[in-house]
Design a protein around this motif. Structure first.
Motif, mmCIF file in Angstrom:
data_model
loop_
_atom_site.group_PDB
_atom_site.id
_atom_site.type_symbol
_atom_site.label_atom_id
_atom_site.label_comp_id
_atom_site.label_asym_id
_atom_site.label_seq_id
_atom_site.Cartn_x
_atom_site.Cartn_y
_atom_site.Cartn_z
ATOM 1 N N LEU A 79 0.834 -1.201 0.000
ATOM 2 C CA LEU A 79 0.000 0.000 0.000
ATOM 3 C C LEU A 79 0.867 1.249 0.000
ATOM 4 O O LEU A 79 0.615 2.198 -0.755
ATOM 5 C CB LEU A 79 -0.914 -0.004 1.227
ATOM 6 C CG LEU A 79 -1.761 1.253 1.477
ATOM 7 C CD1 LEU A 79 -2.774 1.453 0.359
ATOM 8 C CD2 LEU A 79 -2.447 1.151 2.837
ATOM 9 N N THR A 100 -7.235 -2.843 -3.290
ATOM 10 C CA THR A 100 -8.243 -3.106 -2.261
ATOM 11 C C THR A 100 -9.355 -4.043 -2.729
ATOM 12 O O THR A 100 -10.133 -4.528 -1.900
ATOM 13 C CB THR A 100 -8.871 -1.786 -1.769
ATOM 14 O OG1 THR A 100 -9.355 -1.038 -2.884
ATOM 15 C CG2 THR A 100 -7.848 -0.951 -1.012
ATOM 16 N N CYS A 113 -7.705 -6.423 7.889
ATOM 17 C CA CYS A 113 -6.372 -5.840 8.013
ATOM 18 C C CYS A 113 -5.904 -6.044 9.450
ATOM 19 O O CYS A 113 -6.579 -5.617 10.393
ATOM 20 C CB CYS A 113 -6.411 -4.352 7.667
ATOM 21 S SG CYS A 113 -4.882 -3.451 8.010
ATOM 22 N N ILE A 174 -10.185 3.384 2.762
ATOM 23 C CA ILE A 174 -9.486 2.101 2.680
ATOM 24 C C ILE A 174 -9.981 1.168 3.781
ATOM 25 O O ILE A 174 -10.255 -0.015 3.551
ATOM 26 C CB ILE A 174 -7.963 2.313 2.781
ATOM 27 C CG1 ILE A 174 -7.457 3.091 1.562
ATOM 28 C CG2 ILE A 174 -7.240 0.970 2.882
ATOM 29 C CD1 ILE A 174 -5.999 3.512 1.661
ATOM 30 N N ILE A 178 -12.000 -2.521 3.410
ATOM 31 C CA ILE A 178 -11.530 -3.755 4.042
ATOM 32 C C ILE A 178 -12.656 -4.392 4.863
ATOM 33 O O ILE A 178 -12.843 -5.618 4.843
ATOM 34 C CB ILE A 178 -10.306 -3.452 4.932
ATOM 35 C CG1 ILE A 178 -9.103 -3.080 4.060
ATOM 36 C CG2 ILE A 178 -9.961 -4.655 5.807
ATOM 37 C CD1 ILE A 178 -7.924 -2.548 4.835
#
Length: 205
Positions: A79, A100, A113, A174, A178
Motif C-alpha cells: 500500500l 483493495t 487488516c 481504505i 476492508i
C-alpha cells in the motif's frame, strides 16, 4: 591443531525459527483476531515451546509487536508503495482500487487488516504492541499526506484542501473497503463505492 582450544558456548543452542513463528502468529491473528488466539495456541501451531518463544520475543506483548512490525513491512508496504510512487494522482487512485479489490481467496490471504484489528482493540495490548500500533498509524498518515502534498504541487488537487483531513479521508475509505470485503460485499460494488468516494480526485476510470 595443537595449541588450540574450543570454548564452550554458554546457554542452549538456538533452534527456534523466528520467521516461521512470526508467520504463524500473523496468519492466526489476522484470520481469527489478535485477541482470540492464546500464546499457548501459537506455540502449538508453530511447534515451539513456550519458554523458547519467550526467550525469542520476551513474551506475548513482544510477539504481537513483532507480528505487527512484520505485517507492516511485508503487507502494508504494498500500500505504501502506491503512495510513494511517482505516478499521476488518478493512476494512484486506480492502483488503490485494484489493490483493495483483489481476490483474497485466490491469493490465500485472510480478509481484513491486521493493523486495523489491532488498532481497534489496542487497550487490550501491552506497551510494546501499542508502540508498534502508534508508529504504524503515524507512518501511514505521513505517507498519505506526502502523496496528497505532491498532488497539490503538481496541480492535480486543489491547494485549499486540508492535507491532514484529506489523508484521514483516504485512510477511512481504505478501512471501509476492508470491512466491506470481510462482510461479503462484492468487488463490483466496492469498486463503484471507491469511484464515488474519489470522484473528482484526479482521473478515475
Amino acid at each position: 591443531m595443537k595449541g588450540q582450544s574450543t570454548k564452550a558456548t554458554p546457554g542452549r543452542p538456538k533452534t527456534l525459527d523466528r520467521d516461521h513463528v512470526l508467520q504463524v502468529a500473523i496468519n492466526s491473528y489476522w484470520s481469527e483476531g489478535p485477541t482470540a488466539i492464546s500464546i499457548n495456541e501459537i506455540c502449538r501451531r508453530a511447534g515451539v515451546s513456550k519458554p523458547g518463544l519467550y526467550r525469542e520475543f520476551g513474551g506475548e506483548d513482544g510477539l504481537k509487536r513483532a507480528a505487527l512490525d512484520a505485517y507492516r513491512d511485508n503487507v502494508l508496504t504494498i500500500l505504501f508503495q502506491i503512495f510513494d510512487a511517482d505516478i499521476p494522482f488518478g493512476d494512484a487512485i486506480d492502483a488503490l482500487i485494484e489493490l483493495t479489490t483483489q481476490d483474497r481467496a485466490a491469493m490465500d490471504i485472510p480478509m481484513g487488516c491486521l493493523f486495523e484489528q489491532m488498532r481497534v482493540c489496542c487497550k487490550k495490548f501491552g506497551p510494546k504492541t501499542n508502540a508498534a500500533i502508534n508508529y504504524t498509524r503515524t507512518n501511514k498518515q505521513a505517507r498519505i499526506e506526502d502523496w496528497i502534498n505532491r498532488a497539490k504541487e503538481n496541480g492535480q488537487m486543489a491547494a485549499q484542501i486540508s492535507t491532514p483531513i484529506a489523508a484521514l479521508y483516504v485512510s477511512s475509505q481504505i478501512t471501509s473497503v476492508i470491512m466491506m470485503q470481510a462482510e461479503g460485499v462484492s468487488n463490483i460494488q466496492i469498486t463503484e463505492f471507491l469511484k464515488f468516494a474519489f470522484n473528482g480526485w484526479g482521473r478515475v476510470n
